[in-house]
Design a protein around this motif. Structure first.
Motif, short mmCIF file in Angstrom:
data_model
loop_
_atom_site.label_atom_id
_atom_site.label_comp_id
_atom_site.label_asym_id
_atom_site.label_seq_id
_atom_site.Cartn_x
_atom_site.Cartn_y
_atom_site.Cartn_z
N LEU A 120 0.80 -1.22 0.00
CA LEU A 120 0.00 0.00 0.00
C LEU A 120 0.83 1.27 0.00
O LEU A 120 0.41 2.29 -0.57
N TYR A 121 2.01 1.24 0.62
CA TYR A 121 2.78 2.47 0.79
C TYR A 121 4.05 2.54 -0.03
O TYR A 121 4.54 3.63 -0.31
N ARG A 122 4.60 1.40 -0.41
CA ARG A 122 5.89 1.42 -1.11
C ARG A 122 5.85 0.67 -2.44
O ARG A 122 6.89 0.39 -3.02
N GLY A 123 4.67 0.36 -2.93
CA GLY A 123 4.55 -0.38 -4.18
C GLY A 123 4.63 0.52 -5.40
O GLY A 123 4.59 1.75 -5.31
N GLU A 139 -8.45 0.34 10.47
CA GLU A 139 -8.99 1.65 10.11
C GLU A 139 -8.00 2.46 9.26
O GLU A 139 -8.41 3.24 8.40
N GLU A 140 -6.73 2.25 9.51
CA GLU A 140 -5.72 2.97 8.71
C GLU A 140 -5.84 2.60 7.24
O GLU A 140 -5.83 3.47 6.36
N LEU A 149 -7.28 4.90 4.04
CA LEU A 149 -6.41 5.08 2.88
C LEU A 149 -7.14 4.71 1.59
O LEU A 149 -7.07 5.44 0.58
N ILE A 150 -7.85 3.60 1.60
CA ILE A 150 -8.56 3.14 0.41
C ILE A 150 -9.75 4.04 0.09
O ILE A 150 -10.00 4.38 -1.08
N VAL A 151 -10.49 4.44 1.13
CA VAL A 151 -11.63 5.34 0.91
C VAL A 151 -11.16 6.65 0.28
O VAL A 151 -11.74 7.14 -0.70
N ARG A 152 -10.12 7.24 0.83
CA ARG A 152 -9.62 8.52 0.30
C ARG A 152 -9.17 8.38 -1.15
O ARG A 152 -9.38 9.28 -1.97
N ALA A 153 -8.56 7.25 -1.48
CA ALA A 153 -8.09 7.05 -2.86
C ALA A 153 -9.27 6.97 -3.83
O ALA A 153 -9.21 7.55 -4.93
#
Length: 363
Positions: A219-222, A248-249, A253-257
């Protein structure tokens, strides 16, 4: 008398046959020859040979025949996995071989076998038949070879099978070997890799720190951003369990994207499934945020109801208490238009909304 032996190597099984009369063979683990290296194992088929008078062949005659077969082996052709493995699978189905016998013989060359499509199919068939202890023994043969195995569809699916069968402690080495390899995006974009990651996240995310690190790396470094993962035909399968885990983190992250272009993603073949899943999984405030963002565009609910992928999002919105009434009003008000669409008409029928008879049957 006929003697056949099968030698399992990295990419093929060599078959050696004598040129004497063909005799029906049965599996005999008592007479198999073990290979001397980790990459080679030997499968031997032997039978009790009878002479015309009905007497058993002596040990001396059997030894002479075996020596002759070995002498002829050097000039024999090799048969590929694709030829041998279906025959072994047929023997398993017919009961002439047991899964334990086959598994015992392929130990030491499991990774090489899994890298071939026919061999991978055989291993998956074996895993449907063996005990947990035997599955654990097979898993051990993948130690040190996980990175290589996950890059092939068949061998990755064998790992998926092992992840589904064994407890966390027995497959922990998979996450350990994948961790820090920088290949999460690559894996998520292949069918076998996506299925493996999804299975790891679904079953072992809470239990293994290495598996949690894999999700962080993805999720963060791909190489793909979160929205890109949600839109990929394989990677979205990995995102679904990340939503379900209740982190929740990750959910935020997915919702915002997806809210960056929610109208487009609501109609996307794969991203729409993520949105629908979010609407029924995440916390109430996030559900309301997604539903409100979708309905903020004029006519969005009606347009989605008439869309092959968007209608799943509408169904999910109907499960959000704060949005349900408003969504139903939009559907009721535009039922004539919606009923002209095959997806919309099906949605109306499922909801019990009366469809005007003159408009049924639209494309």
């Amino acid at each position: 008398m006929c003697h056949n032996s099968f030698t399992v190597k990295n990419t093929f099984i060599a078959v050696y046959e004598s040129e004497e009369a063909e005799v029906e063979a049965t599996w005999s683990s008592n007479s198999r020859k073990r290979a001397t290296t980790a990459d080679v194992a030997t499968l031997a088929y032997d039978t009790l040979h009878l002479e015309e008078g009905g007497e058993e062949v002596t040990e001396e005659e059997e030894s002479q025949s075996q020596s002759q077969g070995e002498d002829d082996a050097s000039s024999s052709d090799s048969r590929p996995w694709s030829t041998i493995c279906p025959e072994v699978m047929d023997a398993l189905e017919q009961g002439t071989l047991t899964a334990s016998e086959v598994l015992d013989e392929v130990r030491g060359c499991v990774t090489a076998l899994a890298l071939d499509p026919a061999g991978a199919a055989l291993l998956q068939s074996l895993l449907d038949r063996v005990s947990e202890d035997e599955a654990r023994q097979l898993a051990e043969d993948f130690r040190g070879s996980v990175v290589e195995a996950v890059q092939r569809q068949g061998s990755a699916q064998v790992l998926v099978k092992l992840v589904s069968l064994l407890p966390s402690r027995d497959i922990a080495f998979i996450g350990q070997e994948l961790r820090g390899q920088g290949m999460m995006s690559f894996l998520a974009c292949t069918l076998g890799g996506a299925e493996l990651l999804a299975s790891l996240f679904q079953r072992h995310w809470l239990l293994q720190e290495d598996v949690r690190d894999l999700s962080q790396e993805l999720l963060y470094r791909g190489d793909l951003d979160v929205a890109g993962l949600c839109c990929h035909k394989h990677a979205y399968l990995v995102v679904l369990p990340l939503v379900s885990m209740g982190c929740e983190e990750y959910q935020e992250l997915i919702v915002r994207a997806l809210l960056t272009n929610v109208q487009r993603y609501s109609r996307h073949r794969f991203a729409s499934q993520i949105l629908a899943h979010l609407l029924t999984t995440v916390s109430k405030p996030r559900q309301e945020a997604i539903a409100s963002s979708i309905m903020s565009a004029a006519g969005a609910v009606v347009a989605l109801a008439c869309h092959g992928f968007g209608c799943a999002v509408v169904r999910a919105m109907l499960q959000v208490p704060s949005a349900q009434r408003r969504v139903m009003q939009y559907l009721q008000k535009s039922r004539v238009r919606i009923s002209k669409d095959k997806f919309g008409a099906e949605l109306l029928r499922d909801l019990g909304i009366e469809i005007p008879a003159a408009t049924v049957g639209g494309a």
